[in-house]
Motif scaffolding. Sequence first.
Motif, PDB file in Angstrom:
ATOM      1  N   SER A 121      37.611  55.624  21.119  1.00 17.13           N
ATOM      2  CA  SER A 121      36.436  56.126  21.827  1.00 17.13           C
ATOM      3  C   SER A 121      35.280  55.154  21.596  1.00 17.13           C
ATOM      4  O   SER A 121      34.446  55.375  20.717  1.00 17.13           O
ATOM      5  N   PRO A 122      35.215  54.060  22.361  1.00 19.67           N
ATOM      6  CA  PRO A 122      34.177  53.039  22.138  1.00 19.67           C
ATOM      7  C   PRO A 122      32.773  53.574  22.404  1.00 19.67           C
ATOM      8  O   PRO A 122      32.583  54.527  23.151  1.00 19.67           O
ATOM      9  N   ASP A 123      31.793  52.936  21.769  1.00 16.01           N
ATOM     10  CA  ASP A 123      30.393  53.339  21.934  1.00 16.01           C
ATOM     11  C   ASP A 123      29.853  52.993  23.312  1.00 16.01           C
ATOM     12  O   ASP A 123      28.975  53.664  23.836  1.00 16.01           O
ATOM     13  N   GLN A 124      30.346  51.895  23.889  1.00 17.47           N
ATOM     14  CA  GLN A 124      29.912  51.478  25.208  1.00 17.47           C
ATOM     15  C   GLN A 124      30.985  50.576  25.805  1.00 17.47           C
ATOM     16  O   GLN A 124      31.889  50.122  25.105  1.00 17.47           O
ATOM     17  N   PRO A 125      30.923  50.330  27.113  1.00 18.43           N
ATOM     18  CA  PRO A 125      31.950  49.496  27.748  1.00 18.43           C
ATOM     19  C   PRO A 125      31.943  48.066  27.224  1.00 18.43           C
ATOM     20  O   PRO A 125      30.969  47.622  26.606  1.00 18.43           O
ATOM     21  N   LEU A 126      33.015  47.359  27.490  1.00 15.04           N
ATOM     22  CA  LEU A 126      33.071  45.927  27.217  1.00 15.04           C
ATOM     23  C   LEU A 126      32.524  45.207  28.444  1.00 15.04           C
ATOM     24  O   LEU A 126      33.019  45.387  29.562  1.00 15.04           O
ATOM     25  N   VAL A 127      31.489  44.402  28.239  1.00 16.90           N
ATOM     26  CA  VAL A 127      30.835  43.699  29.348  1.00 16.90           C
ATOM     27  C   VAL A 127      30.808  42.200  29.023  1.00 16.90           C
ATOM     28  O   VAL A 127      30.126  41.769  28.101  1.00 16.90           O
ATOM     29  N   LEU A 128      31.560  41.422  29.789  1.00 15.91           N
ATOM     30  CA  LEU A 128      31.645  39.984  29.582  1.00 15.91           C
ATOM     31  C   LEU A 128      31.061  39.266  30.793  1.00 15.91           C
ATOM     32  O   LEU A 128      31.368  39.611  31.941  1.00 15.91           O
ATOM     33  N   SER A 129      30.244  38.258  30.543  1.00 17.96           N
ATOM     34  CA  SER A 129      29.646  37.486  31.625  1.00 17.96           C
ATOM     35  C   SER A 129      30.083  36.030  31.489  1.00 17.96           C
ATOM     36  O   SER A 129      29.729  35.347  30.530  1.00 17.96           O
ATOM     37  N   PHE A 130      30.918  35.562  32.446  1.00 21.54           N
ATOM     38  CA  PHE A 130      31.470  34.212  32.426  1.00 21.54           C
ATOM     39  C   PHE A 130      30.542  33.255  33.165  1.00 21.54           C
ATOM     40  O   PHE A 130      30.147  33.528  34.304  1.00 21.54           O
ATOM     41  N   HIS A 131      30.244  32.126  32.532  1.00 22.94           N
ATOM     42  CA  HIS A 131      29.323  31.154  33.126  1.00 22.94           C
ATOM     43  C   HIS A 131      29.880  29.743  33.010  1.00 22.94           C
ATOM     44  O   HIS A 131      30.418  29.358  31.971  1.00 22.94           O
ATOM     45  N   GLY A 132      29.722  28.968  34.086  1.00 22.31           N
ATOM     46  CA  GLY A 132      30.159  27.586  34.066  1.00 22.31           C
ATOM     47  C   GLY A 132      30.314  27.046  35.471  1.00 22.31           C
ATOM     48  O   GLY A 132      30.259  27.792  36.453  1.00 22.31           O
ATOM     49  N   SER A 133      30.522  25.750  35.575  1.00 24.31           N
ATOM     50  CA  SER A 133      30.650  25.112  36.882  1.00 24.31           C
ATOM     51  C   SER A 133      31.996  25.444  37.511  1.00 24.31           C
ATOM     52  O   SER A 133      32.885  26.016  36.870  1.00 24.31           O
ATOM     53  N   MET A 134      32.145  25.099  38.777  1.00 22.57           N
ATOM     54  CA  MET A 134      33.365  25.445  39.508  1.00 22.57           C
ATOM     55  C   MET A 134      34.582  24.756  38.906  1.00 22.57           C
ATOM     56  O   MET A 134      34.508  23.659  38.360  1.00 22.57           O
ATOM     57  N   GLY A 135      35.716  25.453  38.978  1.00 19.38           N
ATOM     58  CA  GLY A 135      36.975  24.878  38.539  1.00 19.38           C
ATOM     59  C   GLY A 135      37.199  24.856  37.054  1.00 19.38           C
ATOM     60  O   GLY A 135      38.143  24.214  36.571  1.00 19.38           O
ATOM     61  N   THR A 136      36.370  25.555  36.285  1.00 16.49           N
ATOM     62  CA  THR A 136      36.510  25.521  34.822  1.00 16.49           C
ATOM     63  C   THR A 136      37.372  26.666  34.286  1.00 16.49           C
ATOM     64  O   THR A 136      37.613  26.731  33.083  1.00 16.49           O
ATOM     65  N   GLY A 137      37.818  27.582  35.168  1.00 14.92           N
ATOM     66  CA  GLY A 137      38.766  28.607  34.738  1.00 14.92           C
ATOM     67  C   GLY A 137      38.235  30.025  34.698  1.00 14.92           C
ATOM     68  O   GLY A 137      38.916  30.927  34.200  1.00 14.92           O
ATOM     69  N   LYS A 138      37.057  30.277  35.233  1.00 13.03           N
ATOM     70  CA  LYS A 138      36.449  31.609  35.141  1.00 13.03           C
ATOM     71  C   LYS A 138      37.293  32.665  35.868  1.00 13.03           C
ATOM     72  O   LYS A 138      37.599  33.722  35.312  1.00 13.03           O
ATOM     73  N   THR A 139      37.662  32.372  37.106  1.00 15.49           N
ATOM     74  CA  THR A 139      38.484  33.319  37.876  1.00 15.49           C
ATOM     75  C   THR A 139      39.874  33.434  37.274  1.00 15.49           C
ATOM     76  O   THR A 139      40.451  34.530  37.223  1.00 15.49           O
ATOM     77  N   LEU A 140      40.417  32.325  36.809  1.00  8.41           N
ATOM     78  CA  LEU A 140      41.733  32.339  36.171  1.00  8.41           C
ATOM     79  C   LEU A 140      41.739  33.272  34.973  1.00  8.41           C
ATOM     80  O   LEU A 140      42.670  34.080  34.798  1.00  8.41           O
ATOM     81  N   VAL A 141      40.719  33.198  34.126  1.00  9.77           N
ATOM     82  CA  VAL A 141      40.666  34.047  32.933  1.00  9.77           C
ATOM     83  C   VAL A 141      40.543  35.522  33.318  1.00  9.77           C
ATOM     84  O   VAL A 141      41.174  36.388  32.700  1.00  9.77           O
ATOM     85  N   SER A 142      39.763  35.824  34.346  1.00  6.86           N
ATOM     86  CA  SER A 142      39.647  37.224  34.774  1.00  6.86           C
ATOM     87  C   SER A 142      40.990  37.745  35.281  1.00  6.86           C
ATOM     88  O   SER A 142      41.341  38.910  35.054  1.00  6.86           O
ATOM     89  N   THR A 143      41.756  36.886  35.952  1.00  2.00           N
ATOM     90  CA  THR A 143      43.089  37.282  36.430  1.00  2.00           C
ATOM     91  C   THR A 143      44.048  37.484  35.272  1.00  2.00           C
ATOM     92  O   THR A 143      44.821  38.457  35.242  1.00  2.00           O
ATOM     93  N   ILE A 144      44.011  36.571  34.306  1.00  2.00           N
ATOM     94  CA  ILE A 144      44.862  36.714  33.114  1.00  2.00           C
ATOM     95  C   ILE A 144      44.533  38.005  32.386  1.00  2.00           C
ATOM     96  O   ILE A 144      45.429  38.736  31.938  1.00  2.00           O
ATOM     97  N   LEU A 145      43.254  38.311  32.274  1.00  2.00           N
ATOM     98  CA  LEU A 145      42.838  39.554  31.623  1.00  2.00           C
ATOM     99  C   LEU A 145      43.415  40.757  32.357  1.00  2.00           C
ATOM    100  O   LEU A 145      43.978  41.666  31.732  1.00  2.00           O
ATOM    101  N   GLY A 146      43.297  40.764  33.686  1.00  2.00           N
ATOM    102  CA  GLY A 146      43.855  41.859  34.468  1.00  2.00           C
ATOM    103  C   GLY A 146      45.356  41.972  34.301  1.00  2.00           C
ATOM    104  O   GLY A 146      45.904  43.081  34.192  1.00  2.00           O
TER     105      GLY A 146
END
Length: 311
Positions: free
Chosen positions: A72-97
């Motif tokens: 029963s967590p105190d609050q949600p997990l909120v991650l904000s990915f930042h960086g230039s294009m092609g560095t893996g941000k969308t890839l990591v979100s897909t891997i997480l899913g």
Amino acid sequence: MFDVLFLFYLFGYSPVCGVFQKLYCSISDSCDCDFKPNIRDLEWDLYKNVFGQHLVQDIVSEEVAKFLEKKSPDQPLVLSFHGSMGTGKTLVSTILGNHLYGSAMSSPFVHQFVPTLHFPSHKLVRQYREELKSWVQGNLTECARSVFIFDEMENMPPGVIDVLEPFLGPSHVVFRTNYRKAIYVFISTTGDDAILKVALENRQAGREREEIKLRDLEEAVLQMSYNSNTSGFFQSNIVQQKLITRFVPFLPLTRNHVERCAQSQLHQRNIRSRSDVVEAVGRSMFYAPVHGQYFSTTGCKAVSAKIDFFL
């Protein structure tokens, strides 16, 4: 005993089963809505397939594991990915899913928003806020373990995302939802200049890439997210009230990383021993700054098209 049997009958056989089941799933700690997290495989997948991102690998693995340890967590997990294009941000979100729900983006409990598609007009902020609030609350009622991914946050009209503030904080009560069990991922290019600056200074000083620490970047990325009028978090209460668990910086990629991306994609196509293609892909990319040519300007984003060209 009779009461227990009656409840079993109600949930198992009654026409109103769906209503009670949804309510049960939204508040119960035991209802998982097909939620089957695999932290070990998540960690392995990040280290195997995400190149040049030691900070990302460590932060995402640690924060997800720590969050899921709490029934029963105190609050949600909120991650904000930042960086230039092609560095893996969308890839990591897909891997997480993939490692929370095996079907990732096709799961009914993983929801993705793209501002240019879902929130294209800066004149309709009030309408978008109402729609987004209704959508998030409705899906949290369906499943408390919902995952929400907001891509291209640099294109989000300022003011829209603040409607999520009650869902992200620890002290709010949202009717009929156990909202604290959800996961939110924001993806943005905002802050890429600050990240590039630190990476460049580190390289010019002759230090190893892995010597870059989160503390070298997180505050700068936070400030740019809050102060830039091209950021979806511009002057946002979400940032001001520190409702984001972690700002996750994605470092710019070198030629070596680009070539590793090419090698990985060739393996996915069952193509082996094509070092000529790998080298050609790495050689054909543009690198910056002009003096030094250290970092790929498009990361791994154009690698697939380059492979098609050189095969």
